[in-house]
Write an enzyme that holds these catalytic residues in place. Structure first.
Site, PDB file in Angstrom:
ATOM      1  N   PRO A   2       0.759  -1.140   0.191  1.00  0.00           N
ATOM      2  CA  PRO A   2      -0.152   0.083  -0.006  1.00  0.00           C
ATOM      3  C   PRO A   2       1.093   1.336   0.129  1.00  0.00           C
ATOM      4  O   PRO A   2       1.957   1.370   0.656  1.00  0.00           O
ATOM      5  CB  PRO A   2      -0.707  -0.090   1.374  1.00  0.00           C
ATOM      6  CG  PRO A   2      -0.573  -1.340   1.832  1.00  0.00           C
ATOM      7  CD  PRO A   2       0.770  -1.822   1.097  1.00  0.00           C
ATOM      8  N   LYS A  51       3.546   5.388   5.401  1.00  0.00           N
ATOM      9  CA  LYS A  51       2.875   4.275   5.179  1.00  0.00           C
ATOM     10  C   LYS A  51       2.706   3.472   6.641  1.00  0.00           C
ATOM     11  O   LYS A  51       2.243   2.406   6.687  1.00  0.00           O
ATOM     12  CB  LYS A  51       3.629   3.066   4.374  1.00  0.00           C
ATOM     13  CG  LYS A  51       3.844   3.699   2.846  1.00  0.00           C
ATOM     14  CD  LYS A  51       4.738   2.661   2.140  1.00  0.00           C
ATOM     15  CE  LYS A  51       5.088   3.370   0.883  1.00  0.00           C
ATOM     16  NZ  LYS A  51       5.781   2.333   0.228  1.00  0.00           N
ATOM     17  N   ASN A 166       5.204   2.112  -5.450  1.00  0.00           N
ATOM     18  CA  ASN A 166       5.829   1.897  -6.786  1.00  0.00           C
ATOM     19  C   ASN A 166       4.982   2.221  -7.910  1.00  0.00           C
ATOM     20  O   ASN A 166       5.573   2.767  -8.784  1.00  0.00           O
ATOM     21  CB  ASN A 166       6.106   0.273  -6.753  1.00  0.00           C
ATOM     22  CG  ASN A 166       7.270   0.125  -7.707  1.00  0.00           C
ATOM     23  OD1 ASN A 166       8.356   0.601  -7.782  1.00  0.00           O
ATOM     24  ND2 ASN A 166       7.186  -0.894  -8.511  1.00  0.00           N
ATOM     25  N   ARG A 262      12.737  -3.529  -8.158  1.00  0.00           N
ATOM     26  CA  ARG A 262      11.212  -2.817  -8.394  1.00  0.00           C
ATOM     27  C   ARG A 262      11.126  -2.354  -9.790  1.00  0.00           C
ATOM     28  O   ARG A 262      11.869  -1.764 -10.258  1.00  0.00           O
ATOM     29  CB  ARG A 262      11.082  -1.704  -7.360  1.00  0.00           C
ATOM     30  CG  ARG A 262      11.482  -2.088  -5.903  1.00  0.00           C
ATOM     31  CD  ARG A 262      10.554  -3.005  -5.404  1.00  0.00           C
ATOM     32  NE  ARG A 262       9.119  -2.637  -5.414  1.00  0.00           N
ATOM     33  CZ  ARG A 262       8.620  -1.733  -4.290  1.00  0.00           C
ATOM     34  NH1 ARG A 262       9.445  -1.430  -3.554  1.00  0.00           N
ATOM     35  NH2 ARG A 262       7.418  -1.208  -4.408  1.00  0.00           N
TER      36      ARG A 262
END
Ligand SMILES: [Zn+2]
Length: 273
Positions: A2, A51, A166, A262
């Site tokens: 998230p 986060k 991302n 990533r």
């Protein structure tokens, strides 16, 4: 994982469900958290830092959780059947009407509210893009601390600036017209500040409308494409669009792997600088 906007909206949902309510039942699978720590206390506030989700209680304690890849918070009417297996339970908090259940989060811990700012994990976070008092100077300083790092990797570093995941990383760099491989040290200060401005605008708009819906920043997109080209409901500019045509210039979108493998999606024509 998230992103900051997701946790911000989750905090909002939990706040509306729990704030001002007394905790009348606690189920804990976290060894350090016992029922007595929270039973009878009232939820004072729910907020986010990047986060990280923070639930503050009237007894001076704050519950810190971080969902990482696989964690989740669910809200249920009290007594309702959970939609996730109970072996994934970390912590469940019940009020008279509602049960908030945290599943699978690797970080679930209690901190003293008056010591939050001294906590090493929270203190290490960079300025939060969704915070009213966002400190752009501090974020620029932290982003620039490692000049050899590609900008795409720097934006994901929660110690530099908190809140970007991302998906938004790729979208922000597209809107900023910046090649994701550009080293931070090669970006002029004004341009780097511009990236932060775009990041704040994108993440704030994402919070306002929820995920989905393309981000259009006034003045940043010169060519408007026809609706038929938008595809997939016109959701995102580049993320997960490898091989599809750029919505601004029709060049095929590329994907590269950067730090920690990533994925980064970008338009090689629009994002040169
Ligand atoms: Zn393009």
């Amino acid at each position: 994982m998230p992103e900051g906007d997701t946790i911000y909206r989750l905090a909002d949902r939990l706040r509306r469900a729990l704030a001002g309510q007394a905790i009348i039942e606690v189920k804990s699978a976290v060894a350090e958290i016992r029922e007595g720590h929270l039973l009878g206390s009232t939820v004072v506030d729910v907020g986010s830092r990047g986060k990280n989700l923070l639930i503050g209680f009237s007894n001076g304690l704050t519950l810190h959780s971080h969902l990482m890849m696989h964690g989740a918070w669910h809200l249920y009417a009290r007594g309702e059947r959970w939609r996730m297996p109970s072996f994934r339970l970390r912590l469940a908090l019940s009020t008279e009407t509602t049960e908030a259940v945290c599943f699978g989060a690797p970080i679930v811990r209690l901190l003293r509210t008056d010591r939050l700012d001294a906590d090493p994990r929270l203190r290490a976070l960079g300025p939060d893009l969704l915070s009213d008092g966002f400190d752009a100077e501090e974020a620029l300083r932290r982003l620039s601390a490692d000049p050899d790092r590609p900008i795409a990797d720097a934006l994901l570093d929660q110690h530099a600036v908190a809140g970007i995941g991302n998906v938004l990383k790729s979208e922000i760099l597209f809107l900023a017209k910046l090649d994701p491989r550009t080293k931070v040290g090669a970006i002029e200060a004004a341009a780097l500040r511009g990236v932060l401005d775009v990041a704040r605008e994108v993440i704030t708009r994402t919070v306002a409308r929820g995920r989905g819906g393309r981000f259009v920043l006034p003045g940043r997109v010169t060519r408007v494409t026809s609706q038929s080209m938008l595809g997939r409901g016109g959701e995102l500019w580049v993320y997960e669009r490898r091989g599809e045509r750029c919505l601004a210039c029709a060049t095929p979108i590329e994907m590269i792997r950067q730090a920690d493998a990533r994925s980064t999606y970008f338009c090689p024509a629009c994002q040169r600088g």
